[in-house]
Scaffold this active site. Structure first.
Site, PDB file in Angstrom:
ATOM      1  CB  SER A 182       1.546 132.801  -9.048  1.00  0.00           C
ATOM      2  OG  SER A 182       2.439 133.901  -9.037  1.00  0.00           O
TER       3      SER A 182
ATOM      4  CE  LYS B 174       1.411 137.152  -7.258  1.00  0.00           C
ATOM      5  NZ  LYS B 174       2.457 136.568  -8.134  1.00  0.00           N
TER       6      LYS B 174
ATOM      7  CB  SER C  90       4.117 134.373 -11.699  1.00  0.00           C
ATOM      8  OG  SER C  90       4.112 133.058 -11.249  1.00  0.00           O
TER       9      SER C  90
END
Lengths: 482, 95
Positions: free
Chosen positions: A151, A76, A175
Site C-alpha cells: 500500500s 505516508k 506494504s
C-alpha cells in the site's frame, strides 16, 4: 543533488554545501514539475516545509543539530500531522485535519527533519498496488503503465523518482517490502512494536508496523534511528532499548548462516526473478556467508490466515468512522441508522468495504471459531516454523515478490489474485518479525527485490547485511529518469 | 461455500454498510472466492495449538489511574461534522 540519499544530504548540510531551505525548495519544485505524471503525493506541505527548513538552518547556525536536521522527507498519508490533512487515501478522511502529530512525525520534527508532503497510498493501506486510493492510482517511475506496489506506493514512487530522498511507510502484510521491490528501493519493516503506532491510522493493529522506504540500507538506518523507541502512548510498543542502527553497518558477513526456504522458490515464482535471486544469494557466499535450504512448512497457509485476521481487526478498527466525531458525513440523514450506513457506504471505497465485510463475517456468531480462532492457531504454526528455522540459521532470504511490477488495472477485478501478491511477505507480519527488501537485479529492465527476514529486534543485523550487499553490488543505485 | 445476495445484505447490515443490488451481486461472487482462499486453513492440523493473538506475547502494561490527557474538547470538536454547545449532533433518536 536529487540523486543524493539521506546520508549524502546530511553530510552536505553539515559541510555547508547548501542550506536546508535551498534543498527543500529544490525538492518542492521538482515534485510540482514531475509528480503530475506519478500522483505520488496527496498533499504538498510547501508553506510548512519552508518554515521548518528556515528553522533548521537557524538551529544549525546556532550549532543545535541532530544528524538529520534540515533533511527533507515525505510521510505516508497514514501518519497524523497537526494542521495538515491526513486522508489515509480515503474519501472518509478527505477533510480530516488531526489535532496531534503521530509519534513518528513528532520524532522527525524534533530531529529537525522537513516534511515535504504526504504520500499517496491504498485506501486505509488495503491493497498491493496503490490502485484503491480515493486520490487515484500511483504510477511506477520505472514504467508509468505499471503499479508501484502497495500500500505504500506513493512513498515508493516518490523516492524512486527522486522527489524525496526517503519516506516513511507502513507494512501490515508487505506494504513496505513489495513496493520497495517494484520500485528498486530498500524497504525496511521493523519488528512489531519497535516503532510507535500512536497517531498512525489503524488497519490491523496486531500486524501494522511503521518503517522506511529509502535508496540504501544506510539511509534506512538513519531514519530508523529517529523513528524507533518505546512510546508510553502505544501500549504495544516494546520497552527494549534502541540502538544506533548505523553502528554495525560495516561488519563483515563472514560466517553468516542464511536459510533459503524451499517454499519461497516453489511454483508461482517467475523463472527470471528466481535466477536473479539465486545470483544475489551467490553474492552473499562470496561475502563469506553460507546458504542452507530450510523449510517453512506452513507458509502456504499464511495468506489464508491473514485474510481472516487482518479484515477482522480492520472491521473493528474502522467501526469508528460513523460520521459523528470527524471525517465524512452523508447529507441529510433521515435517522441515526441512515447516518451510519450512508456515511460509511459513501465514505469507504470498494476494497475497504469488502474487507470490513469479510472481517465482520469471520467474527460473526457461528463462524468465530471456524475462522478467527482457526486463523490464530495457524498464526502460531507460522511463528513456530520461524522459531524452528532460526535455531539453525541467522537470517532467511528469498524473493520479496514472485514477479516484477504489473500493469495498472491488471488485477483490480480479482481480489484473490491481488491478495496472493503478498505470498512471501505476509508470514513475516503474522510472526511479528523484521524484514527488509533490497534491490537485487533487473528483469526486463524492471527491479526485483530480495527479502531478508531476521529474528525479533535484529534490525541492526538486517541493515548490516543489506548494507554489505549494497557495498558489493550496485542494484540499489539503478534508477530510471522521469 | 455458496454466498447469496441475502447473506451479503445480512453481513452489510452488521457492518452498517448499505449496498446496491449490483454491489451485492458482485460482493457475493467475490466473497465466495475469498472464502475459498480462507478455507484452505481448514486442512491444517491445529488441534494441539493455542491461538496466537499477538506476535510479541507480552502482557499489557499497567499505569497509575491518574489523569494524563488535557481537556481538548474545543480542539477536537473543530473537526466534527456537526456540533453545538460542546455536544455532537446526530439525528433524533427518541421521539
Amino acid at each position: 543533488m536529487f540523486k543524493s540519499g539521506i546520508a549524502d544530504i546530511s553530510r552536505s548540510l553539515a559541510a555547508g554545501e547548501f542550506s536546508s531551505e535551498e534543498i527543500t525548495k529544490a525538492y518542492l519544485a521538482r515534485i510540482k514539475e514531475k509528480d503530475k505524471e506519478l500522483n505520488s503525493f496527496i498533499t504538498l506541505c510547501e508553506e510548512q516545509a519552508l518554515a521548518q527548513a528556515k528553522t533548521a538552518d537557524a538551529n544549525r547556525a546556532k550549532g543545535e543539530v541532530h544528524l538529520l536536521t534540515g533533511v527533507p522527507i515525505a510521510h505516508k498519508d497514514i501518519f497524523c500531522t497537526t494542521g495538515i490533512r491526513t486522508s489515509c487515501g480515503s474519501r472518509m478522511l478527505d477533510n480530516f485535519i488531526a489535532p496531534y502529530n503521530a509519534t513518528v512525525v513528532e520524532n522527525f520534527n524534533q530531529a529537525g527533519v522537513i516534511t515535504l508532503g504526504k504520500t499517496n497510498m491504498d485506501e486505509f493501506a488495503m491493497g498491493s498496488s496503490n490502485e484503491t486510493s480515493y486520490y487515484g492510482a500511483v504510477h511506477n517511475p520505472w514504467n508509468k503503465e505499471l503499479v508501484p506496489g502497495g500500500s505504500s506506493g506513493g512513498s515508493a514512487a516518490a523516492v524512486a523518482a527522486h522527489l524525496c530522498p526517503g519516506a516513511t511507510a507502513t507494512d501490515t502484510g508487505g506494504s513496505i517490502r513489495q513496493p520497495a521491490a517494484f520500485c528498486g528501493l530498500t524497504g525496511l519493516k521493523p519488528t512489531y512494536g519497535r516503532v510507535s503506532r500512536w497517531g498512525m491510522i489503524a488497519f490491523a493493529s496486531s500486524l501494522d508496523q511503521a518503517g522506511t522506504l529509502t535508496r540504501s540500507a544506510e539511509d534506512a538506518a538513519l531514519m530508523l534511528n529517529v523513528m524507533a523507541g518505546h512510546d508510553p502512548k502505544d501500549s504495544t510498543s516494546i520497552n527494549i532499548a534502541t540502538e544506533d542502527y548505523t553502528t554495525n553497518l560495516n561488519k563483515p558477513l563472514q560466517g553468516l548462516k542464511i536459510g533459503i526456504p524451499v517454499q519461497h522458490f516453489a511454483k508461482g515464482l517467475n523463472a527470471e526473478v528466481e535466477t536473479n535471486i539465486r545470483y544475489a544469494l551467490s553474492e552473499f557466499e562470496k561475502l563469506g556467508a553460507t546458504l542452507k535450504e530450510i523449510s517453512l512448512p506452513n507458509s502456504h497457509q499464511s495468506v489464508s490466515a491473514y485474510y481472516v485476521i487482518a479484515p477482522a481487526e480492520a472491521s473493528a478498527n474502522l467501526s469508528r468512522y460513523d460520521g459523528v466525531r470527524y471525517g465524512y458525513r452523508c447529507e441529510n440523514p433521515k435517522d441515526l441508522e441512515d447516518l451510519y450506513k450512508r456515511t460509511r457506504s459513501e465514505g469507504f471505497g470498494a476494497e475497504v468495504k469488502r474487507r470490513i465485510m469479510i472481517g465482520t463475517y469471520a467474527l460473526s456468531a457461528g463462524y468465530y471459531d471456524a475462522y478467527y480462532i482457526k486463523a490464530q492457531k495457524i498464526r502460531r504454526l507460522i511463528k513456530n516454523d520461524f522459531d524452528a528455522a532460526f535455531t539453525d540459521v541467522d537470517v532467511i532470504m528469498g524473493p520479496t515478490s514472485p514477479h516484477t511490477a504489473f500493469k495498472i488495472g491488471a488485477q483490480t477485478n480479482d481480489p484473490v489474485s491481488m491478495y496472493l501478491e503478498d505470498i512471501y511477505t505476509i508470514a513475516v507480519n503474522l510472526a511479528g518479525l523484521p524484514g527488509i527488501s533490497v534491490p537485487a537485479g533487473l528483469v526486463n529492465n524492471l527491479p526485483i527485490g530480495l527479502q531478508i527476514i531476521g529474528k525479533n529486534f535484529s534490525e541492526s543485523h538486517l541493515l548490516n547485511i543489506a548494507h554489505q550487499f549494497q557495498q558489493a553490488t550496485d542494484w540499489h543505485t539503478r534508477t530510471r529518469e522521469i | 461455500m455458496s454466498i447469496s445476495a441475502d447473506d451479503i445484505a445480512y453481513i452489510a447490515n452488521l457492518a452498517r454498510l448499505q449496498l446496491s443490488e449490483a454491489e451485492k451481486q458482485k460482493a457475493a461472487h467475490n466473497f465466495e472466492n475469498i472464502l475459498a482462499l480462507i478455507d484452505q486453513m481448514q486442512s491444517a492440523d491445529t488441534d494441539q495449538l493455542e491461538p496466537l493473538s499477538h506476535a510479541i506475547e507480552t502482557s499489557q502494561p499497567l499505569r497509575e489511574d491518574i489523569v494524563t490527557e488535557q481537556n481538548q474538547r474545543d480542539e477536537l470538536q473543530k473537526i466534527a461534522p456537526k456540533c453545538e454547545k460542546g455536544l455532537y449532533l446526530v439525528p433524533k433518536v427518541l421521539e
